[in-house]
Design a protein around this motif. Sequence first.
Motif, PDB file in Angstrom:
ATOM      1  N   VAL A  36      -4.350   0.992   4.704  1.00 13.68           N
ATOM      2  CA  VAL A  36      -4.772   0.541   3.376  1.00 13.68           C
ATOM      3  C   VAL A  36      -4.300   1.262   2.330  1.00 13.68           C
ATOM      4  O   VAL A  36      -3.981   0.816   1.161  1.00 13.68           O
ATOM      5  CB  VAL A  36      -6.460   0.619   3.376  1.00 13.68           C
ATOM      6  CG1 VAL A  36      -7.106   0.356   2.170  1.00 13.68           C
ATOM      7  CG2 VAL A  36      -7.063  -0.609   4.472  1.00 13.68           C
ATOM      8  N   THR A  40      -2.115  -0.106  -1.057  1.00 12.95           N
ATOM      9  CA  THR A  40      -2.943  -0.249  -2.593  1.00 12.95           C
ATOM     10  C   THR A  40      -1.449  -0.182  -3.578  1.00 12.95           C
ATOM     11  O   THR A  40      -1.797  -0.261  -4.721  1.00 12.95           O
ATOM     12  CB  THR A  40      -3.668   0.999  -2.662  1.00 12.95           C
ATOM     13  OG1 THR A  40      -3.102   2.132  -2.430  1.00 12.95           O
ATOM     14  CG2 THR A  40      -5.019   0.793  -1.905  1.00 12.95           C
ATOM     15  N   ALA A  45      -7.510  -2.322  -3.137  1.00 13.04           N
ATOM     16  CA  ALA A  45      -7.975  -1.749  -1.853  1.00 13.04           C
ATOM     17  C   ALA A  45      -8.689  -2.647  -1.157  1.00 13.04           C
ATOM     18  O   ALA A  45      -8.717  -3.059  -0.001  1.00 13.04           O
ATOM     19  CB  ALA A  45      -8.663  -0.402  -2.138  1.00 13.04           C
ATOM     20  N   ARG A  46      -9.513  -3.547  -1.602  1.00 12.36           N
ATOM     21  CA  ARG A  46     -10.428  -4.246  -1.257  1.00 12.36           C
ATOM     22  C   ARG A  46      -9.829  -5.585  -0.430  1.00 12.36           C
ATOM     23  O   ARG A  46     -10.106  -5.896   0.501  1.00 12.36           O
ATOM     24  CB  ARG A  46     -11.714  -4.704  -1.728  1.00 12.36           C
ATOM     25  CG  ARG A  46     -12.545  -3.629  -2.286  1.00 12.36           C
ATOM     26  CD  ARG A  46     -13.231  -2.879  -1.197  1.00 12.36           C
ATOM     27  NE  ARG A  46     -13.949  -1.814  -1.471  1.00 12.36           N
ATOM     28  CZ  ARG A  46     -15.009  -1.851  -1.871  1.00 12.36           C
ATOM     29  NH1 ARG A  46     -16.003  -2.465  -1.757  1.00 12.36           N
ATOM     30  NH2 ARG A  46     -15.751  -0.092  -2.177  1.00 12.36           N
ATOM     31  N   ALA A  48      -6.687  -5.240   0.409  1.00 12.41           N
ATOM     32  CA  ALA A  48      -6.019  -4.823   1.563  1.00 12.41           C
ATOM     33  C   ALA A  48      -6.565  -4.825   2.930  1.00 12.41           C
ATOM     34  O   ALA A  48      -6.270  -5.071   4.044  1.00 12.41           O
ATOM     35  CB  ALA A  48      -5.323  -3.594   1.130  1.00 12.41           C
ATOM     36  N   ALA A  49      -7.958  -4.410   2.685  1.00 11.54           N
ATOM     37  CA  ALA A  49      -8.914  -4.275   3.720  1.00 11.54           C
ATOM     38  C   ALA A  49      -9.046  -5.652   4.372  1.00 11.54           C
ATOM     39  O   ALA A  49      -9.109  -5.743   5.691  1.00 11.54           O
ATOM     40  CB  ALA A  49     -10.059  -3.500   3.310  1.00 11.54           C
ATOM     41  N   MET A  52      -5.959  -7.007   6.144  1.00 10.78           N
ATOM     42  CA  MET A  52      -5.611  -6.176   7.639  1.00 10.78           C
ATOM     43  C   MET A  52      -6.398  -6.445   8.441  1.00 10.78           C
ATOM     44  O   MET A  52      -6.048  -6.525   9.806  1.00 10.78           O
ATOM     45  CB  MET A  52      -5.562  -4.556   7.263  1.00 10.78           C
ATOM     46  CG  MET A  52      -4.249  -4.160   6.416  1.00 10.78           C
ATOM     47  SD  MET A  52      -2.851  -4.234   7.269  1.00 10.78           S
ATOM     48  CE  MET A  52      -3.147  -3.253   8.964  1.00 10.78           C
ATOM     49  N   ASP A  99     -13.542   3.422  -2.379  1.00  7.63           N
ATOM     50  CA  ASP A  99     -12.309   3.822  -1.690  1.00  7.63           C
ATOM     51  C   ASP A  99     -12.073   5.392  -1.738  1.00  7.63           C
ATOM     52  O   ASP A  99     -11.842   5.882  -0.645  1.00  7.63           O
ATOM     53  CB  ASP A  99     -11.220   2.882  -1.649  1.00  7.63           C
ATOM     54  CG  ASP A  99     -11.544   1.460  -1.735  1.00  7.63           C
ATOM     55  OD1 ASP A  99     -12.355   1.286  -0.992  1.00  7.63           O
ATOM     56  OD2 ASP A  99     -10.725   0.696  -2.378  1.00  7.63           O
ATOM     57  N   SER A 149     -12.728   0.983   4.873  1.00  3.68           N
ATOM     58  CA  SER A 149     -11.392   1.036   4.734  1.00  3.68           C
ATOM     59  C   SER A 149     -10.494   1.016   6.026  1.00  3.68           C
ATOM     60  O   SER A 149      -9.243   1.553   5.853  1.00  3.68           O
ATOM     61  CB  SER A 149     -11.032   2.318   3.717  1.00  3.68           C
ATOM     62  OG  SER A 149     -11.604   3.790   4.285  1.00  3.68           O
ATOM     63  N   HIS A 150     -10.956   0.722   7.029  1.00  6.40           N
ATOM     64  CA  HIS A 150     -10.131   0.987   8.114  1.00  6.40           C
ATOM     65  C   HIS A 150      -9.577   2.376   8.777  1.00  6.40           C
ATOM     66  O   HIS A 150      -8.471   2.465   9.125  1.00  6.40           O
ATOM     67  CB  HIS A 150      -8.932   0.010   8.171  1.00  6.40           C
ATOM     68  CG  HIS A 150      -9.302  -1.412   8.183  1.00  6.40           C
ATOM     69  ND1 HIS A 150     -10.179  -2.118   8.575  1.00  6.40           N
ATOM     70  CD2 HIS A 150      -8.913  -2.444   7.077  1.00  6.40           C
ATOM     71  CE1 HIS A 150     -10.368  -3.303   8.287  1.00  6.40           C
ATOM     72  NE2 HIS A 150      -9.464  -3.622   7.419  1.00  6.40           N
ATOM     73  N   GLN A 194     -13.988 -11.250   1.980  1.00  8.85           N
ATOM     74  CA  GLN A 194     -12.775 -10.636   2.351  1.00  8.85           C
ATOM     75  C   GLN A 194     -11.694 -11.780   3.125  1.00  8.85           C
ATOM     76  O   GLN A 194     -10.446 -11.424   2.936  1.00  8.85           O
ATOM     77  CB  GLN A 194     -13.009  -9.393   2.860  1.00  8.85           C
ATOM     78  CG  GLN A 194     -13.823  -8.490   2.058  1.00  8.85           C
ATOM     79  CD  GLN A 194     -13.130  -7.925   0.986  1.00  8.85           C
ATOM     80  OE1 GLN A 194     -13.338  -8.306  -0.114  1.00  8.85           O
ATOM     81  NE2 GLN A 194     -11.947  -7.078   1.176  1.00  8.85           N
TER      82      GLN A 194
END
Length: 254
Positions: A36, A40, A45-46, A48-49, A52, A99, A149-150, A194
């Motif tokens: 993550v 970015t 970031a959100r 990306a989460a 993923m 994040d 955020s994994h 998401q």
Amino acid sequence: MTAVFDPFFVTIAVSTVLLVGLSKAGLLGSLGMVGVPLLTFIMPARDAAGMMLPVLLAMDAIAVWSYRRDVDWHILKIMLPGAMVGTLIGWGLWAVVSDAMVLLFVGIITLLFILDAILPLRKRLEGLPPSRPWGRFWGTFAGFTSFVSHTGAPPFQIYVLPQRLPPAVFAGTAAWFFAIVNTSKLIPYYFLGQLNPANLTLSAMLAPVGVVGVLAGVYLVRRISAKYFYRIAYWLVFLLALKLVWDGVTGLLG
């Protein structure tokens, strides 16, 4: 989705997913949690989460199958109840916790873990039966950071690495743990928006890259000695902790 065809976008996305795939197989310790943060550079970031999560689930399926006979079920029974609680906490605090706050917190805890690992006391504790309260605590922490955020690998490793499992068993236990945790995130991520069409389209494009990374990692994990496996793992976790602290501090100050 025009950005998908940008060379910089493709390079970052493919490299990140391949790195996470290798880590998912247990090869690179917790280095896969930079997924993550690296993404970015090319997306929020959100987003990306969300993108993923399906990719991680595809990787989890391969890792679980590859390590289906190499699992410490006792550790999973201890950690998974806490992980489910952590997932619910992450869902509840999704709109409150940034994040940067998560990255900084995980980075500091991980640095403390590395410092603890080099103290004489750690040498005496390694190989002892895993404590249930300690495992539930770190399972909860791993579930929470994984949801946001994994980045659940360092809390998982803080509890499991000192057990000094054989590399394949360590990788298999991690594979099953995160496969279950990631599956539990599907419903919350759906309601948080998401798993939107744009994210799912990109996930479908990148999933094969992640599968290749997992298969390559499984091949290598079964051929590396336990001594070098753990030496590499601890060093990679240390370097990653420094990066997480840096990303967290710069994110909060920015």
